[in-house]
Design an enzyme around this catalytic site. Structure first.
Site, PDB file in Angstrom:
ATOM      1  N   ASP A   1      -2.189  10.549  -2.808  1.00  0.00           N
ATOM      2  CA  ASP A   1      -2.513   9.442  -3.708  1.00  0.00           C
ATOM      3  C   ASP A   1      -2.779   9.938  -5.113  1.00  0.00           C
ATOM      4  OD1 ASP A   1      -3.063   8.157  -0.945  1.00  0.00           O
ATOM      5  OD2 ASP A   1      -2.970   6.531  -2.420  1.00  0.00           O
TER       6      ASP A   1
ATOM      7  N   ARG B   1       0.866  -1.191   0.000  1.00  0.00           N
ATOM      8  CA  ARG B   1       0.000   0.000   0.000  1.00  0.00           C
ATOM      9  C   ARG B   1       0.891   1.225   0.000  1.00  0.00           C
ATOM     10  NH1 ARG B   1       2.165   2.142   3.742  1.00  0.00           N
ATOM     11  NH2 ARG B   1       0.712   3.843   3.442  1.00  0.00           N
ATOM     12  N   GLY B   2       0.236   2.391  -0.202  1.00  0.00           N
ATOM     13  CA  GLY B   2       1.015   3.618  -0.410  1.00  0.00           C
ATOM     14  C   GLY B   2       1.181   3.780  -1.916  1.00  0.00           C
ATOM     15  N   ALA B   3       0.842   4.981  -2.423  1.00  0.00           N
ATOM     16  CA  ALA B   3       0.717   5.143  -3.875  1.00  0.00           C
ATOM     17  C   ALA B   3       1.944   4.679  -4.684  1.00  0.00           C
ATOM     18  CB  ALA B   3       0.349   6.602  -4.188  1.00  0.00           C
TER      19      ALA B   3
ATOM     20  N   ARG C   1      -7.459  -1.254  -6.902  1.00  0.00           N
ATOM     21  CA  ARG C   1      -7.797  -0.099  -6.045  1.00  0.00           C
ATOM     22  C   ARG C   1      -7.940   1.119  -6.968  1.00  0.00           C
ATOM     23  NH1 ARG C   1      -4.360   0.907  -0.655  1.00  0.00           N
ATOM     24  NH2 ARG C   1      -6.257   2.006  -0.024  1.00  0.00           N
TER      25      ARG C   1
ATOM     26  N   ASN D   1      -5.795  12.281  -0.593  1.00  0.00           N
ATOM     27  CA  ASN D   1      -4.895  11.503   0.277  1.00  0.00           C
ATOM     28  C   ASN D   1      -5.733  10.823   1.354  1.00  0.00           C
ATOM     29  OD1 ASN D   1      -2.124  10.725   0.945  1.00  0.00           O
ATOM     30  ND2 ASN D   1      -2.419  11.880   2.817  1.00  0.00           N
ATOM     31  N   LYS D   2      -5.063  10.076   2.195  1.00  0.00           N
ATOM     32  CA  LYS D   2      -5.720   9.291   3.250  1.00  0.00           C
ATOM     33  C   LYS D   2      -6.774  10.103   3.992  1.00  0.00           C
ATOM     34  CE  LYS D   2      -5.307   5.876   3.980  1.00  0.00           C
ATOM     35  NZ  LYS D   2      -6.281   4.926   3.364  1.00  0.00           N
TER      36      LYS D   2
HETATM   37  O1  MRU Z   1      -4.625   3.279   1.900  1.00  0.00           O
HETATM   38  P1  MRU Z   1      -3.148   3.495   1.786  1.00  0.00           P
HETATM   39  O2  MRU Z   1      -2.391   3.065   2.994  1.00  0.00           O
HETATM   40  O3  MRU Z   1      -2.588   2.921   0.499  1.00  0.00           O
HETATM   41  O4  MRU Z   1      -3.014   5.081   1.686  1.00  0.00           O
HETATM   42  C1  MRU Z   1      -1.735   5.656   1.567  1.00  0.00           C
HETATM   43  C2  MRU Z   1      -1.721   7.133   1.668  1.00  0.00           C
HETATM   44  O5  MRU Z   1      -2.745   7.770   1.796  1.00  0.00           O
HETATM   45  C3  MRU Z   1      -0.404   7.813   1.515  1.00  0.00           C
HETATM   46  O6  MRU Z   1      -0.408   9.038   2.172  1.00  0.00           O
HETATM   47  C4  MRU Z   1      -0.134   8.060   0.031  1.00  0.00           C
HETATM   48  O7  MRU Z   1      -0.282   6.889  -0.710  1.00  0.00           O
HETATM   49  C5  MRU Z   1       1.213   8.616  -0.189  1.00  0.00           C
HETATM   50  S1  MRU Z   1       2.426   7.381   0.159  1.00  0.00           S
HETATM   51  C6  MRU Z   1       3.957   7.934  -0.216  1.00  0.00           C
END
Ligand code: MRU
Length: 309
Positions: free
Chosen positions: A214, A46-48, A79, A224-225
């Site tokens: 994201d 996870r994480g973009a 996703r 973002n999150k």
């Molecule tokens: O649901 P996730 O854990 O994939 O969400 C991740 C985030 O919101 C991060 O802030 C984003 O992907 C940037 S990661 C460098």
């Protein structure tokens, strides 16, 4: 620790299983695009940018198996929100050598993150007290991190940042993953529940906020999150600069603003743990921070203030 790593001998891409951290450091090997798609959907990765690199290898695996179209479709359906996923699939499916292109996607992300770190660290005052949300470190990228990369670079250049980590309900990426990374890096930090961030800012306990993204839309809106938008509103209220760190691969010039972004909604069970059985829930995984609330975007190319594109 490698977040996303190609293993030629094993014939697949190896991912650190982020659902098991911090309790266990386990790795998962994906040998098909469908396995990669499942790992993305279940948040093993996870994480973009990490999703983007895994997606790139997933498409390379599909190409190798002679199933490029089906494999790319499975990855695209895993996703919906992170721009990096779609950007990586498009790059690799068009490439004459898909695996070589996937390696480039991964390598470029490491370079981009280091560069983001350098540009961002210059913005932080010495001894900065920083608040951050979710996990944006090495685990969320191929290595080094975006927002956490900024904090890490500040630490490495002797600026001695102190980090307030938002726990990031409901999957606790802050509580589980960011604290784990900060501890390994030796960066001092303290965990807070998401709803404590208002008091934290009101009491003047923070100098700067840094988040990842994201997707950054053409007008500079940041997806973002979930919880990032209230953090940005609180920052404006209390005069604290709110920065967003993201590589080029997260920028989406085709989508004019945040209203046009598909916000992933995840299973209600992720939030109903404390509720009576059968309680209905709404569980959006991301939110939209209007461009006007972002002091500057930190990219590998430099710092862009105001509207970016
Ligand atoms: O649901 P996730 O854990 O994939 O969400 C991740 C985030 O919101 C991060 O802030 C984003 O992907 C940037 S990661 C460098």
């Amino acid at each position: 620790m490698a977040t996303v790593e190609w293993d030629e001998a094993a014939g697949g891409v190896r991912l650190i299983d982020q659902t098991r951290l911090p309790a266990e450091e386990r790795y998962v090997l994906c040998r098909t695009a469908e396995e990669v798609a499942r790992a993305i959907r279940d948040m093993v990765v996870r994480g973009a940018p990490a999703i983007g690199a895994a997606a790139a290898y997933g498409v390379a695996l599909a190409a190798r198996a002679g199933r490029l179209a089906e494999g790319a479709a499975a990855i695209r359906a895993s996703r919906p929100t992170a721009r990096d996923l779609f950007w990586a699939v498009e790059r690799v499916e068009r490439a004459p050598d898909p695996l070589a292109e996937a390696h480039r996607v991964a390598r470029e992300n490491v370079e981009a993150c280091r560069s983001i770190g350098r540009h961002g660290a210059a913005l932080l005052p010495a001894g900065a007290r920083v608040v951050t949300i979710c996990n944006t470190g090495a685990l969320a990228t191929v290595d080094y991190g975006t927002a956490l990369g900024v904090i890490r670079a500040a630490h490495e250049t002797g600026k001695a940042p102190f980090v307030y980590v938002m726990e990031t309900r409901p999957r606790a990426q802050g509580a589980r993953l960011t604290t784990w990374e900060l501890r390994r890096l030796g960066i001092p930090h303290r965990l807070i529940v998401d709803s404590a961030v208002g008091l934290l800012l009101q009491r003047g306990m923070v100098d700067v906020a840094v988040s990842g993204a994201d997707r950054v839309c053409a007008n500079g809106d940041v997806v973002n999150k979930v919880g990032t938008y209230p953090l940005a509103v609180l920052c404006r209220e209390h005069g604290v600069p709110f920065y967003v760190a993201a590589p080029e691969s997260t920028f989406d010039r085709r989508t004019p603003d945040g209203a046009g972004v598909t916000i992933e909604e995840r299973a209600p069970e992720e939030v109903t743990g404390f509720a009576p059985p059968g309680t209905p829930a709404w569980n959006p995984a991301f939110d939209v921070t209007p461009a006007a609330l972002v002091r500057a975007l930190i990219t590998e190319h430099g710092v862009v203030e105001g509207r970016p594109i």
